[in-house]
Write a protein that holds these residues in place. Structure first.
Motif, PDB file in Angstrom:
ATOM      1  N   ARG A 172      28.219  27.533  43.919  1.00 32.84           N
ATOM      2  CA  ARG A 172      26.870  28.097  43.871  1.00 32.84           C
ATOM      3  C   ARG A 172      26.871  29.517  44.431  1.00 32.84           C
ATOM      4  N   PHE A 173      27.583  29.727  45.537  1.00 35.19           N
ATOM      5  CA  PHE A 173      27.714  31.076  46.085  1.00 35.19           C
ATOM      6  C   PHE A 173      28.310  32.014  45.039  1.00 35.19           C
ATOM      7  N   ALA A 174      29.347  31.538  44.367  1.00 36.72           N
ATOM      8  CA  ALA A 174      30.034  32.366  43.363  1.00 36.72           C
ATOM      9  C   ALA A 174      29.089  32.752  42.233  1.00 36.72           C
ATOM     10  N   LYS A 175      28.295  31.804  41.771  1.00 40.00           N
ATOM     11  CA  LYS A 175      27.368  32.084  40.676  1.00 40.00           C
ATOM     12  C   LYS A 175      26.299  33.087  41.085  1.00 40.00           C
ATOM     13  N   GLU A 176      26.019  33.161  42.395  1.00 38.84           N
ATOM     14  CA  GLU A 176      25.040  34.124  42.891  1.00 38.84           C
ATOM     15  C   GLU A 176      25.671  35.490  43.156  1.00 38.84           C
ATOM     16  N   GLY A 177      26.974  35.611  42.882  1.00 37.32           N
ATOM     17  CA  GLY A 177      27.636  36.903  43.026  1.00 37.32           C
ATOM     18  C   GLY A 177      28.280  37.162  44.364  1.00 37.32           C
ATOM     19  N   MET A 178      28.378  36.150  45.216  1.00 42.59           N
ATOM     20  CA  MET A 178      29.014  36.329  46.512  1.00 42.59           C
ATOM     21  C   MET A 178      30.511  36.589  46.340  1.00 42.59           C
ATOM     22  N   SER A 191      37.906  41.955  44.516  1.00 36.95           N
ATOM     23  CA  SER A 191      36.862  42.832  43.990  1.00 36.95           C
ATOM     24  C   SER A 191      35.484  42.250  44.283  1.00 36.95           C
ATOM     25  N   ALA A 192      34.480  43.100  44.275  1.00 34.99           N
ATOM     26  CA  ALA A 192      33.111  42.651  44.516  1.00 34.99           C
ATOM     27  C   ALA A 192      32.708  41.611  43.480  1.00 34.99           C
ATOM     28  N   GLY A 193      32.110  40.511  43.946  1.00 34.61           N
ATOM     29  CA  GLY A 193      31.653  39.452  43.059  1.00 34.61           C
ATOM     30  C   GLY A 193      32.734  38.494  42.611  1.00 34.61           C
ATOM     31  N   GLU A 194      33.919  38.616  43.173  1.00 38.00           N
ATOM     32  CA  GLU A 194      35.063  37.801  42.769  1.00 38.00           C
ATOM     33  C   GLU A 194      35.347  36.716  43.805  1.00 38.00           C
ATOM     34  N   VAL A 195      35.835  35.567  43.331  1.00 33.08           N
ATOM     35  CA  VAL A 195      36.329  34.517  44.216  1.00 33.08           C
ATOM     36  C   VAL A 195      37.846  34.485  44.084  1.00 33.08           C
ATOM     37  N   VAL A 196      38.528  34.734  45.174  1.00 32.92           N
ATOM     38  CA  VAL A 196      39.989  34.729  45.203  1.00 32.92           C
ATOM     39  C   VAL A 196      40.427  33.667  46.186  1.00 32.92           C
ATOM     40  N   ASN A 216      43.804  22.445  49.454  1.00 29.43           N
ATOM     41  CA  ASN A 216      43.369  21.647  48.314  1.00 29.43           C
ATOM     42  C   ASN A 216      43.401  22.533  47.072  1.00 29.43           C
ATOM     43  N   ALA A 217      44.585  22.638  46.478  1.00 25.68           N
ATOM     44  CA  ALA A 217      44.799  23.600  45.404  1.00 25.68           C
ATOM     45  C   ALA A 217      43.938  23.310  44.187  1.00 25.68           C
ATOM     46  N   ALA A 218      43.789  22.059  43.829  1.00 26.70           N
ATOM     47  CA  ALA A 218      43.026  21.708  42.625  1.00 26.70           C
ATOM     48  C   ALA A 218      41.582  22.179  42.745  1.00 26.70           C
ATOM     49  N   ALA A 219      40.953  21.882  43.888  1.00 29.60           N
ATOM     50  CA  ALA A 219      39.558  22.274  44.088  1.00 29.60           C
ATOM     51  C   ALA A 219      39.424  23.785  44.176  1.00 29.60           C
ATOM     52  N   ALA A 220      40.359  24.440  44.870  1.00 34.20           N
ATOM     53  CA  ALA A 220      40.286  25.889  45.045  1.00 34.20           C
ATOM     54  C   ALA A 220      40.457  26.623  43.722  1.00 34.20           C
ATOM     55  N   LEU A 221      41.437  26.219  42.926  1.00 34.68           N
ATOM     56  CA  LEU A 221      41.674  26.881  41.644  1.00 34.68           C
ATOM     57  C   LEU A 221      40.516  26.663  40.682  1.00 34.68           C
ATOM     58  N   ASP A 222      39.804  25.577  40.867  1.00 35.70           N
ATOM     59  CA  ASP A 222      38.680  25.271  39.980  1.00 35.70           C
ATOM     60  C   ASP A 222      37.510  26.232  40.183  1.00 35.70           C
ATOM     61  N   VAL A 223      37.351  26.764  41.403  1.00 32.94           N
ATOM     62  CA  VAL A 223      36.222  27.668  41.675  1.00 32.94           C
ATOM     63  C   VAL A 223      36.626  29.138  41.679  1.00 32.94           C
ATOM     64  N   ALA A 224      37.941  29.409  41.707  1.00 33.05           N
ATOM     65  CA  ALA A 224      38.411  30.782  41.884  1.00 33.05           C
ATOM     66  C   ALA A 224      38.584  31.519  40.558  1.00 33.05           C
ATOM     67  N   ASP A 225      38.484  32.849  40.641  1.00 33.93           N
ATOM     68  CA  ASP A 225      38.824  33.713  39.514  1.00 33.93           C
ATOM     69  C   ASP A 225      40.317  34.002  39.500  1.00 33.93           C
ATOM     70  N   ARG A 226      40.857  34.344  40.669  1.00 32.68           N
ATOM     71  CA  ARG A 226      42.278  34.640  40.815  1.00 32.68           C
ATOM     72  C   ARG A 226      42.826  33.915  42.028  1.00 32.68           C
ATOM     73  N   ALA A 227      44.150  33.875  42.128  1.00 32.34           N
ATOM     74  CA  ALA A 227      44.769  33.158  43.239  1.00 32.34           C
ATOM     75  C   ALA A 227      46.081  33.820  43.638  1.00 32.34           C
ATOM     76  N   TYR A 228      46.405  33.646  44.913  1.00 37.75           N
ATOM     77  CA  TYR A 228      47.699  34.035  45.468  1.00 37.75           C
ATOM     78  C   TYR A 228      48.313  32.799  46.116  1.00 37.75           C
ATOM     79  N   VAL A 229      49.635  32.753  46.121  1.00 34.72           N
ATOM     80  CA  VAL A 229      50.360  31.668  46.795  1.00 34.72           C
ATOM     81  C   VAL A 229      51.183  32.280  47.912  1.00 34.72           C
ATOM     82  N   LEU A 230      50.960  31.771  49.119  1.00 33.42           N
ATOM     83  CA  LEU A 230      51.654  32.268  50.303  1.00 33.42           C
ATOM     84  C   LEU A 230      52.669  31.224  50.758  1.00 33.42           C
ATOM     85  N   GLU A 231      53.911  31.646  50.904  1.00 35.85           N
ATOM     86  CA  GLU A 231      54.963  30.765  51.405  1.00 35.85           C
ATOM     87  C   GLU A 231      55.773  31.512  52.455  1.00 35.85           C
TER      88      GLU A 231
END
Length: 242
Positions: free
Chosen positions: A187-193, A33-38, A201-216
């Motif tokens: 910072r990009f996320a806080k600006e609405g990007m 969605s717009a303004g979301e980090v996935v 790097n799952a730990a770092a990615a999950l820390d900045v994301a709103d939602r996540a998918y796992v691909l296997e």
């Protein structure tokens, strides 16, 4: 964001292959969605970069649908996808090594259209990455890996995208530079990007994301709120080293 909010990017049941009859992606569906980090998590060979290449028009989609702001991206050339408002920071950075830092940034702006997002220009990029200001006249191919990653991210932002695709931005970087890159993403996320982040790097990615998918093995096996996946015992064992 609500469950009924229109999705800026909607990927539905896509199949992608490098060799006819041998799918690498098996009916992958996800949305942003717009303004979301996935973030999209997965090990090497899971199909993450294949997905990014398909979204950028570099690989054909054999089945399924990809829409951006309600319009199909299928059949568009990469240049048309960029013109629609999507920019990518590719795996391995892929800077123009024989061009200077400033020339690389200018290449990011060549197809820029107004109205896609916050106005990105040289001064703003140099404020975000002061090291690039110091090296603006240096050939990008002579920079360190971390500096080249900064160039790749800054070059993408110069296009003023509505959606930023980040493919393994932490790959091959030292811990301090990884922290800098994720601070920038935050910072990009806080600006609405709006961001689709592909990462190992799952730990770092999950820390900045709103939602996540796992691909296997080319299929989405889990999805949900980033905080929920971060506390999932299976994700902790498989991706967080807990």
């Amino acid at each position: 964001m609500t469950i009924d909010e229109p999705k800026l990017l909607a990927v539905s049941g896509i199949r992608v292959s490098y060799v006819a009859g041998v799918d690498v992606l098996h009916g992958v569906s996800l949305d942003v969605s717009a303004g979301e980090v996935v973030c999209l998590l997965g090990r090497n060979g899971a199909g993450k970069t294949t997905l990014i290449n398909a979204l950028c028009g570099l690989l054909p989609v054999n089945a399924g649908q990809v829409t951006f702001d309600g319009k199909s991206l299928l059949g568009l050339k990469p240049s048309g996808i960029v013109a629609a408002g999507i920019a990518v920071v590719p795996e391995g950075r892929r800077v123009f090594s024989n061009l200077t830092v400033a020339e690389n940034l200018a290449m990011g702006a060549y197809s820029r259209r107004t109205g896609f997002g916050p106005s990105w220009h040289f001064e703003r990029v140099y404020d975000l990455f002061p090291r690039l200001a110091e090296r603006r006249d240096q050939l990008a191919g002579t920079l360190s890996g971390g500096e080249q990653q900064m160039v790749a991210m800054a070059r993408a932002m110069m296009a003023q995208p509505r959606l930023l695709l980040l493919d393994e931005p932490s790959m091959g970087l030292a811990p301090l530079l990884i922290e800098l890159i994720f601070d920038t993403i935050n910072r990009f996320a806080k600006e609405g990007m709006t961001i689709l982040l592909v990462e190992q790097n799952a730990a770092a990615a999950l820390d900045v994301a709103d939602r996540a998918y796992v691909l296997e093995r080319g299929s989405i096996v889990r999805s949900g709120l980033a905080a929920s996946l971060e506390s999932d015992p299976e994700i902790q064992r498989s991706y967080l080293g807990v």
